[in-house]
Design a protein around this motif. Structure first.
Motif, PDB file in Angstrom:
ATOM      1  N   THR A   1       3.324   3.991  -1.296  1.00 44.82           N
ATOM      2  CA  THR A   1       3.770   4.484  -2.598  1.00 44.82           C
ATOM      3  C   THR A   1       5.006   5.374  -2.503  1.00 44.82           C
ATOM      4  OG1 THR A   1       2.246   6.370  -2.414  1.00 44.82           O
ATOM      5  CG2 THR A   1       1.436   4.386  -3.534  1.00 44.82           C
ATOM      6  N   SER A   2       5.350   5.813  -1.302  1.00 46.62           N
ATOM      7  CA  SER A   2       6.484   6.728  -1.149  1.00 46.62           C
ATOM      8  C   SER A   2       7.832   6.013  -1.177  1.00 46.62           C
ATOM      9  CB  SER A   2       6.347   7.517   0.154  1.00 46.62           C
ATOM     10  OG  SER A   2       6.294   6.633   1.260  1.00 46.62           O
TER      11      SER A   2
ATOM     12  N   ARG B   1       0.805  -1.222   0.000  1.00 47.87           N
ATOM     13  CA  ARG B   1       0.000   0.000   0.000  1.00 47.87           C
ATOM     14  C   ARG B   1       0.839   1.274   0.000  1.00 47.87           C
ATOM     15  NH1 ARG B   1      -5.436  -0.775   2.369  1.00 47.87           N
ATOM     16  NH2 ARG B   1      -5.246   1.384   3.109  1.00 47.87           N
TER      17      ARG B   1
END
Length: 329
Positions: free
Chosen positions: A61-62, A59
């Motif tokens: 995304t960074s 989950r």
């Protein structure tokens, strides 16, 4: 010292011998209880935390995709290692190996396989972080998604083949009667023991050296930023962020605590300086420390990362709302 003459001529039994035996048995029992408690707790935490972190990792995304691949490899190897501990756990609580010779060999292969994959996955993750910090501009071209997947796949394949051939076919474990217990023990150590020690020492030293260099680079960058801020606004520089350095200290400390005892035990075992049952207890204790590294990795690499913490909190919140809606309707 009391001495008690026996009915046989020329034989004297000392009370010191009996006391030593009782003390040795008490120490062995205490260590065995400690290993049981640590094993159950570590298995529970590993099976609980590692799957949760695998889902959380998807989950986020960074984090760079390449780094996520190496983190997933480490997490999956720790999870598999905890699941394989069901086999030796039965031996710990039953007091003997009850699963036959074949599963004894399977246990030998899997315990070395997933412990090996754990330390090498940690090495790959360390190399990835080292390149990202020391070569930030070239990192995207050096470590691509395809290259990182290839590295992880090659590592899993190579370690699996080596463990199956070296431990499953040419280095079998056997069920032996030791101290009134049938235990799953290795027949002999020979060159495999020395090779294991050499590879472990090289890997651990490589990780420690890279993290030491990462800490130096992070410290220098923080000082440079603080100096630039001070020159720009004419005021005192910002406080140097030591969080990354603290994380590195925790990582290296955990690595030393959980892996160095295994290296020491392998060296002693290779020289046959322990009795078989003492060697078995030492092996189980050091293996439990390696198992604890599985949930400690989650605490260090995940819970000290703000983005991962936020993603895990969001995931748990979604699951909580989903369960509430299901039960309310």
């Amino acid at each position: 010292m009391e001495t008690t003459p026996s009915t046989d001529e020329g034989i004297i039994v000392t009370s010191n011998t009996t006391e030593d035996n009782v003390e040795k048995e008490l120490t062995s029992t205490t260590l065995l209880i400690l290993v049981k408690v640590m094993a159950v707790l570590a298995i529970f935490l590993c099976v609980l935390l590692n799957p949760l972190m695998l889902v959380t990792l998807r989950r986020v995304t960074s984090i760079q995709p390449t780094t996520k691949i190496f983190m997933a490899s480490l997490t999956l190897s720790d999870l598999c290692n905890s699941l394989c501990w069901i086999l030796p756990l039965t031996e710990l609580f039953a007091g003997s190996w009850l699963l036959g010779d074949f599963l004894c060999v399977v246990y030998s292969v899997t315990i070395y396989l997933f412990n090996g994959l754990g330390i090498y996955s940690l090495l790959l993750l360390t190399v990835d972080r080292y390149i990202a910090i020391s070569r930030p501009l070239r990192y995207p071209s050096i470590m691509t998604v395809f290259r990182s997947k290839t590295i992880v796949f090659s590592t899993w394949a190579a370690v699996s083949i080596i463990c199956i051939l070296g431990l499953g076919i040419h280095g079998k474990k056997v069920v032996s009667l030791v101290s009134k217990h049938n235990l799953c023990l290795r027949e002999s150590y020979e060159w495999r023991q020395y090779l294991s020690v050499t590879l472990l020492v090289f890997t651990i030293l490589s990780i420690l050296i890279m993290y030491a260099h990462i800490a130096v680079i992070a410290r220098n960058q923080a000082r440079r930023i603080a100096a630039e801020n001070q020159a720009g606004n004419g005021q005192g520089g910002q406080r140097i962020n030591t969080r990354s350095t603290t994380t590195i200290i925790i990582i290296t400390g955990t690595l030393i605590i959980t892996w160095i005892p295994s290296v020491i035990r392998l060296v002693i075992d290779s020289q046959n300086q322990w009795e078989p049952y003492d060697s078995y207890l030492a092996m189980m204790f050091t293996n439990v420390l390696l198992l604890c590294n599985g949930w400690l990795n989650v605490m260090i690499y995940y819970l000290r990362n703000r983005d991962l913490r936020q993603a895990m909190h969001a995931l748990l919140s979604d699951w909580h709302r989903s369960l509430q809606q299901r039960f309310l309707h």
